[in-house]
Design a protein around this motif. Structure first.
Motif, PDB file in Angstrom:
ATOM      1  N   TRP A 117      46.196  46.618  26.707  1.00 32.26           N
ATOM      2  CA  TRP A 117      44.771  46.927  27.141  1.00 32.26           C
ATOM      3  C   TRP A 117      44.259  46.425  27.934  1.00 32.26           C
ATOM      4  N   HIS A 118      43.385  46.891  28.797  1.00 33.53           N
ATOM      5  CA  HIS A 118      42.406  46.139  29.555  1.00 33.53           C
ATOM      6  C   HIS A 118      41.246  45.552  28.961  1.00 33.53           C
ATOM      7  N   ALA A 119      40.632  44.566  29.148  1.00 32.01           N
ATOM      8  CA  ALA A 119      39.260  43.937  28.655  1.00 32.01           C
ATOM      9  C   ALA A 119      38.510  43.602  29.956  1.00 32.01           C
ATOM     10  N   ARG A 120      37.457  44.043  29.969  1.00 33.11           N
ATOM     11  CA  ARG A 120      36.415  43.601  30.837  1.00 33.11           C
ATOM     12  C   ARG A 120      35.276  42.852  30.036  1.00 33.11           C
ATOM     13  N   GLY A 121      35.038  41.760  30.279  1.00 33.41           N
ATOM     14  CA  GLY A 121      33.783  41.049  29.849  1.00 33.41           C
ATOM     15  C   GLY A 121      32.603  40.773  30.545  1.00 33.41           C
ATOM     16  N   TYR A 122      31.609  40.867  29.914  1.00 31.07           N
ATOM     17  CA  TYR A 122      30.335  40.504  30.614  1.00 31.07           C
ATOM     18  C   TYR A 122      29.694  39.232  29.717  1.00 31.07           C
ATOM     19  N   ARG A 123      29.244  38.364  30.329  1.00 31.41           N
ATOM     20  CA  ARG A 123      28.648  37.282  29.429  1.00 31.41           C
ATOM     21  C   ARG A 123      27.203  37.074  30.203  1.00 31.41           C
ATOM     22  N   VAL A 124      26.067  37.357  29.356  1.00 26.28           N
ATOM     23  CA  VAL A 124      24.973  37.360  30.108  1.00 26.28           C
ATOM     24  C   VAL A 124      24.010  36.229  29.519  1.00 26.28           C
ATOM     25  N   ARG A 125      23.448  35.699  30.278  1.00 22.56           N
ATOM     26  CA  ARG A 125      22.531  34.417  30.149  1.00 22.56           C
ATOM     27  C   ARG A 125      21.192  34.751  29.712  1.00 22.56           C
ATOM     28  N   LEU A 126      20.571  34.660  28.638  1.00 21.90           N
ATOM     29  CA  LEU A 126      19.309  35.383  28.402  1.00 21.90           C
ATOM     30  C   LEU A 126      18.122  34.348  28.459  1.00 21.90           C
ATOM     31  N   VAL A 127      18.271  33.178  28.812  1.00 22.54           N
ATOM     32  CA  VAL A 127      17.509  32.092  29.105  1.00 22.54           C
ATOM     33  C   VAL A 127      17.490  31.553  30.428  1.00 22.54           C
ATOM     34  N   PRO A 128      16.706  30.691  31.088  1.00 27.42           N
ATOM     35  CA  PRO A 128      16.948  30.112  32.273  1.00 27.42           C
ATOM     36  C   PRO A 128      18.056  28.893  32.136  1.00 27.42           C
ATOM     37  N   ALA A 129      18.470  28.522  33.153  1.00 20.69           N
ATOM     38  CA  ALA A 129      19.411  27.597  33.356  1.00 20.69           C
ATOM     39  C   ALA A 129      19.316  26.130  32.881  1.00 20.69           C
ATOM     40  N   ASP A 130      18.014  25.761  32.825  1.00 25.45           N
ATOM     41  CA  ASP A 130      17.638  24.597  32.470  1.00 25.45           C
ATOM     42  C   ASP A 130      16.933  24.454  30.874  1.00 25.45           C
ATOM     43  N   HIS A 131      17.245  25.688  30.207  1.00 23.37           N
ATOM     44  CA  HIS A 131      16.374  25.843  28.885  1.00 23.37           C
ATOM     45  C   HIS A 131      17.342  25.289  27.769  1.00 23.37           C
ATOM     46  N   PHE A 132      16.663  24.461  26.998  1.00 21.43           N
ATOM     47  CA  PHE A 132      17.484  23.972  25.854  1.00 21.43           C
ATOM     48  C   PHE A 132      16.781  24.666  24.467  1.00 21.43           C
ATOM     49  N   PRO A 133      17.637  25.311  23.710  1.00 24.98           N
ATOM     50  CA  PRO A 133      16.911  26.105  22.566  1.00 24.98           C
ATOM     51  C   PRO A 133      16.306  25.263  21.679  1.00 24.98           C
ATOM     52  N   ASP A 134      15.231  25.766  21.300  1.00 23.50           N
ATOM     53  CA  ASP A 134      14.109  24.940  20.038  1.00 23.50           C
ATOM     54  C   ASP A 134      15.186  24.911  18.795  1.00 23.50           C
ATOM     55  N   ASP A 135      15.948  25.910  18.457  1.00 23.38           N
ATOM     56  CA  ASP A 135      16.426  26.222  17.206  1.00 23.38           C
ATOM     57  C   ASP A 135      17.936  26.802  17.168  1.00 23.38           C
ATOM     58  N   LEU A 136      18.755  26.911  16.513  1.00 22.92           N
ATOM     59  CA  LEU A 136      19.889  27.564  16.335  1.00 22.92           C
ATOM     60  C   LEU A 136      20.217  28.904  16.340  1.00 22.92           C
ATOM     61  N   ASP A 137      18.810  29.521  16.129  1.00 21.74           N
ATOM     62  CA  ASP A 137      18.745  31.048  15.848  1.00 21.74           C
ATOM     63  C   ASP A 137      18.232  31.611  17.186  1.00 21.74           C
ATOM     64  N   GLU A 138      17.893  30.805  18.070  1.00 24.64           N
ATOM     65  CA  GLU A 138      17.555  31.446  19.509  1.00 24.64           C
ATOM     66  C   GLU A 138      18.721  32.014  20.019  1.00 24.64           C
ATOM     67  N   GLU A 139      18.451  33.157  20.521  1.00 23.83           N
ATOM     68  CA  GLU A 139      19.621  34.140  21.049  1.00 23.83           C
ATOM     69  C   GLU A 139      19.607  33.752  22.528  1.00 23.83           C
ATOM     70  N   VAL A 140      20.731  32.923  23.093  1.00 16.53           N
ATOM     71  CA  VAL A 140      20.627  32.430  24.570  1.00 16.53           C
ATOM     72  C   VAL A 140      21.626  33.151  25.467  1.00 16.53           C
ATOM     73  N   GLU A 141      22.609  33.729  24.859  1.00 22.33           N
ATOM     74  CA  GLU A 141      23.347  34.661  25.567  1.00 22.33           C
ATOM     75  C   GLU A 141      23.897  35.847  24.813  1.00 22.33           C
ATOM     76  N   SER A 142      24.381  36.824  25.446  1.00 25.56           N
ATOM     77  CA  SER A 142      25.231  38.027  24.910  1.00 25.56           C
ATOM     78  C   SER A 142      26.556  38.389  25.617  1.00 25.56           C
ATOM     79  N   PHE A 143      27.226  39.086  25.010  1.00 24.17           N
ATOM     80  CA  PHE A 143      28.506  39.498  25.284  1.00 24.17           C
ATOM     81  C   PHE A 143      28.649  40.950  25.208  1.00 24.17           C
ATOM     82  N   CYS A 144      29.379  41.677  26.158  1.00 27.40           N
ATOM     83  CA  CYS A 144      29.855  43.011  26.038  1.00 27.40           C
ATOM     84  C   CYS A 144      31.346  42.901  26.491  1.00 27.40           C
ATOM     85  N   PHE A 145      32.218  43.602  25.742  1.00 28.79           N
ATOM     86  CA  PHE A 145      33.507  43.755  25.983  1.00 28.79           C
ATOM     87  C   PHE A 145      33.954  45.317  26.116  1.00 28.79           C
ATOM     88  N   GLN A 146      34.437  45.658  27.310  1.00 24.29           N
ATOM     89  CA  GLN A 146      34.911  47.087  27.489  1.00 24.29           C
ATOM     90  C   GLN A 146      36.505  47.174  27.431  1.00 24.29           C
TER      91      GLN A 146
END
Length: 152
Positions: A117-146
């Motif tokens: 199988w071929h797999a193409r992955g997208y890693r998407v940053r949802l916050v600015p590069a210098d952002h530090f999450p306030d808590d572990l529940d904050e969604e800071v990136e997401s992924f999509c694999f085709q």
């Protein structure tokens, strides 16, 4: 399919339940050594895709898409794209945490067992590069694999 996974030590995996012990599988270490800690964020071996996050600990949403042929590329300004080819012995894959959580993840049916199988992955940053999450529940990136069948 969309599901959350726990990123631990900056990584998670997408595995075939047939496992890396499958006699036809390429050893994981042989593939991972190609990347190393500064290598590509997506590495494929037989029955496993190893995914590196930009963050050490969090729970991103991961989407899986199945296509009959190579899908058109997605365009997102904050994303990184990687593509690999891997073999799946059972024709199913699922998410797996690095330390083996008790959480059960849903199996995603690719269709054909003993196929490449071929797999193409997208890693998407949802916050600015210098952002530090306030808590572990904050969604800071997401992924999509085709996924789509490799040439036979």
């Amino acid at each position: 399919m969309r599901e959350a996974v726990d990123v631990e030590y900056g990584e998670f995996s997408i595995v075939d339940p047939g496992g890396s012990e499958d006699p036809a599988a390429t050893p994981i270490a042989d593939s991972w050594d190609l990347g190393g800690p500064t290598g590509p964020w997506l590495v494929g071996a037989d029955n496993i895709l190893m995914v590196r996050s930009e963050f050490n600990v969090h729970s991103p949403t991961v989407a899986f898409e199945l296509w009959d042929e190579a899908p058109p590329p997605q365009v997102h300004p904050a994303s990184e794209t990687a593509q690999v080819t891997f073999a799946s012995s059972t024709g199913c894959i699922l998410l797996e945490e690095m330390t083996g959580s008790d959480e059960e993840h849903e199996e995603f049916d690719l269709g054909s067992p003993d196929a490449k199988w071929h797999a193409r992955g997208y890693r998407v940053r949802l916050v600015p590069a210098d952002h530090f999450p306030d808590d572990l529940d904050e969604e800071v990136e997401s992924f999509c694999f085709q996924f789509w069948p490799a040439e036979k």
